[in-house]
Design an enzyme around this catalytic site. Structure first.
Site, mmCIF file in Angstrom:
data_model
loop_
_atom_site.group_PDB
_atom_site.id
_atom_site.type_symbol
_atom_site.label_atom_id
_atom_site.label_comp_id
_atom_site.label_asym_id
_atom_site.label_seq_id
_atom_site.Cartn_x
_atom_site.Cartn_y
_atom_site.Cartn_z
ATOM 1 N N TYR A 194 -8.046 29.787 5.653
ATOM 2 C CA TYR A 194 -7.340 28.774 6.446
ATOM 3 C C TYR A 194 -6.292 28.065 5.592
ATOM 4 O O TYR A 194 -5.127 27.947 5.986
ATOM 5 C CB TYR A 194 -8.337 27.757 7.020
ATOM 6 C CG TYR A 194 -7.670 26.594 7.699
ATOM 7 C CD1 TYR A 194 -7.174 26.714 8.992
ATOM 8 C CD2 TYR A 194 -7.523 25.373 7.051
ATOM 9 C CE1 TYR A 194 -6.546 25.652 9.617
ATOM 10 C CE2 TYR A 194 -6.907 24.303 7.672
ATOM 11 C CZ TYR A 194 -6.428 24.446 8.948
ATOM 12 O OH TYR A 194 -5.800 23.391 9.569
ATOM 13 N N SER B 260 -1.202 21.899 7.523
ATOM 14 C CA SER B 260 -2.375 21.100 7.178
ATOM 15 C C SER B 260 -2.257 20.668 5.735
ATOM 16 O O SER B 260 -1.695 21.387 4.907
ATOM 17 C CB SER B 260 -3.645 21.937 7.362
ATOM 18 O OG SER B 260 -4.769 21.269 6.828
#
Length: 162
Positions: free
Chosen positions: A55, A42
């Site tokens: 995350y 990501s």
């Protein structure tokens, strides 16, 4: 954030990648034909994400694992690459529940969170399409990308924070 949530995120976003890569690598090495491992990371793995530090940290680890595995597995004809999507069209991951959770962790309202999303500068002027991420996967898995190895491709439309 509880330790249980921390452990779950690490298990899914790091240990899961490790176990899958280990299993497929054994098969690829045994076959002698090599192959391609494509890690989905990501953009937040490099830029961070307020309210999503765990995350973002797990995705940063995928960047490092991609580069390390490339150095370890290239000699076995195994290419290792990654893809880092930015903001893409709405999915179940970008649901009302997700927006409420992130807004809560940032100490803002959902409306303020949505307004901040609008402040993101994407030079292409739109969110990405899932098909554009999928097309990148297909390209990286193909022989046309045969010399792309040990890197992460950012699929973000040139996104930056305003």
């Amino acid at each position: 954030l509880t330790e249980q949530i921390w452990d779950k995120m690490i298990s899914i976003n790091q240990k899961g990648y490790y176990l899958c890569a280990q299993a497929v690598t054994r098969v690829m090495i045994k076959s002698g034909r090599g192959g391609v491992i494509i890690n989905m990371t990501s953009e937040s793995g490099l830029e961070g994400s307020e309210g999503q530090s765990v995350y973002a940290a797990t995705k940063a680890a995928i960047y490092s694992m991609t580069r390390s595995w490339a150095k370890e597995l290239g000699k076995h004809k195994i290419r290792v690459v990654g893809i880092a999507p930015g903001i893409v069209e709405s999915t179940d991951l970008r649901s009302d529940e997700y927006e409420r959770a992130v807004a809560y962790t940032r100490g803002i309202t959902v409306e303020q969170f949505r307004k901040k999303y609008e402040q993101v500068s994407i030079p292409l002027g739109r969110s990405g399409k899932l098909s554009e991420v999928a097309n990148t996967v297909c390209f990286l898995a193909s022989d046309r990308a045969g010399y792309i190895h040990g890197t992460v491709i950012n699929v973000s439309g040139g996104k930056s924070r305003a």
